[in-house]
Scaffold this active site. Sequence first.
Site, mmCIF file in Angstrom:
data_model
loop_
_atom_site.group_PDB
_atom_site.id
_atom_site.type_symbol
_atom_site.label_atom_id
_atom_site.label_comp_id
_atom_site.label_asym_id
_atom_site.label_seq_id
_atom_site.Cartn_x
_atom_site.Cartn_y
_atom_site.Cartn_z
ATOM 1 N N HIS A 86 8.439 14.093 17.129
ATOM 2 C CA HIS A 86 9.883 13.853 17.186
ATOM 3 C C HIS A 86 10.568 14.928 18.033
ATOM 4 O O HIS A 86 11.460 15.640 17.581
ATOM 5 C CB HIS A 86 10.471 13.797 15.779
ATOM 6 C CG HIS A 86 11.783 13.063 15.728
ATOM 7 N ND1 HIS A 86 12.182 12.353 14.620
ATOM 8 C CD2 HIS A 86 12.780 12.931 16.628
ATOM 9 C CE1 HIS A 86 13.372 11.818 14.844
ATOM 10 N NE2 HIS A 86 13.760 12.159 16.060
ATOM 11 N N GLU A 91 7.606 11.103 8.587
ATOM 12 C CA GLU A 91 7.563 12.298 9.407
ATOM 13 C C GLU A 91 7.641 13.523 8.492
ATOM 14 O O GLU A 91 8.437 13.536 7.557
ATOM 15 C CB GLU A 91 8.723 12.303 10.409
ATOM 16 C CG GLU A 91 8.625 11.192 11.429
ATOM 17 C CD GLU A 91 9.773 11.211 12.435
ATOM 18 O OE1 GLU A 91 10.582 12.161 12.419
ATOM 19 O OE2 GLU A 91 9.863 10.267 13.223
ATOM 20 N N ARG A 119 13.219 5.028 16.327
ATOM 21 C CA ARG A 119 12.860 5.452 14.981
ATOM 22 C C ARG A 119 11.560 4.743 14.601
ATOM 23 O O ARG A 119 11.308 3.604 15.016
ATOM 24 C CB ARG A 119 13.959 5.065 13.984
ATOM 25 C CG ARG A 119 15.200 5.954 14.055
ATOM 26 C CD ARG A 119 14.940 7.345 13.519
ATOM 27 N NE ARG A 119 16.149 8.163 13.445
ATOM 28 C CZ ARG A 119 16.562 8.971 14.408
ATOM 29 N NH1 ARG A 119 15.895 9.033 15.558
ATOM 30 N NH2 ARG A 119 17.646 9.706 14.250
HETATM 31 C C1 8YV Z 1 16.601 14.617 15.872
HETATM 32 C C2 8YV Z 1 17.178 12.513 16.843
HETATM 33 O O1 8YV Z 1 16.950 13.810 14.811
HETATM 34 O O2 8YV Z 1 19.394 12.946 17.444
HETATM 35 C C3 8YV Z 1 18.612 12.169 16.868
HETATM 36 O O3 8YV Z 1 18.939 11.097 16.309
HETATM 37 O O4 8YV Z 1 16.354 11.721 16.478
HETATM 38 C C4 8YV Z 1 16.714 13.857 17.196
HETATM 39 O O5 8YV Z 1 17.600 14.441 18.067
HETATM 40 C C5 8YV Z 1 17.551 15.702 15.795
HETATM 41 O O6 8YV Z 1 17.314 16.481 16.894
HETATM 42 C C6 8YV Z 1 17.354 16.505 14.508
HETATM 43 O O7 8YV Z 1 18.137 17.633 14.590
#
Ligand code: 8YV
Length: 323
Positions: free
Chosen positions: A285, A266, A237
């Site tokens: 991301h 983001e 993150r």
């Molecule tokens: C995205 C992620 O948040 O799974 C997580 O924690 O950071 C990523 O996979 C997710 O895909 C949002 O749908």
Amino acid sequence: MKKRIVLYKRLSEGLLAQLQAQVEVTWVDMAKPDGLARLRDALPGAHGLLGASLRLDSALLDLAPQLEVVASVSVGVDNYDINDLHRRGVMLTNTPDVLTETTADTGFALLLATARRVVELAGWVRDGHWQASLGPAHFGTDVHGKRLGIVGMGRIGEALARRGAAGFGMQVLYHSQRPKPQVEARYGARYCTLDALLGEADYVCLTVPLSASTEGLIGARELGLMKPEAILVNIARGRVVDEAALIKALRARRIRGAGLDVFVQEPLAQDSPLLQLDNVVATPHIGSATHETREAMARCAVDNLLAALSGQRPPNLVTPGYI
Ligand code: 8YV
């Protein structure tokens, strides 16, 4: 009477049909200007929520007195106050495992792209600069045989270790809450303190969940411990790293570069200093963002939601103490 759920992340037609056969679905497009207002309007009657990338704070939860379950389409649960949900008697579920390999692939894609300057040099070719054989000014750095430092040895960390050790002959160092003997046995990984890892690794890959103990984990001091030829990769993150300190370190070439898939804010602002640096590879991301994996995650979230609404313990229940 059918339970009512609010869906705020798009599903495939097949999954949506499966859901609609069993519950009453209200779709809220959070990308639209009125998305949050429509979500607020739908919450009072909702028994379940299914989506991701939304900070589900107490103000929103106060609007949903009938809520039984929040099914997140993510493995990360930093958008939720797990203890508050537990106090409210609302189950939280996530989607681990199904995205592990894809996210580890993203980590290695960023590591390789940053080490070999793929994005920078692909742009250089596109801009017509390739007029003769390359010289040292355009060389990257090797990955095979180097030291891979993994911060956070969970599912994704272990998948990275496998790629590094088995795929690229790398020496794997790792730091986590506790030693993982099975990872050491399988991949010859060595447990280190964070400071030792930062001082020895050629590649520092962050895979920790965001929590009170990992927010700002990599700051100016930690970046100062890294080798000048080292590269930082963040697939965890954005808030695990002090972004201002990272920008300063990258500008000063205090470290070689950074491959970043996550950011404090983001989407990343177009005027972010990170996008002005040629030693940064920034992706939006995309950790789990493949057709196959996002469908698997959504299916997992639907299964969790339907299990919870039918009174069963969902397969991926997140309880206090999860992170
Ligand atoms: C995205 C992620 O948040 O799974 C997580 O924690 O950071 C990523 O996979 C997710 O895909 C949002 O749908």
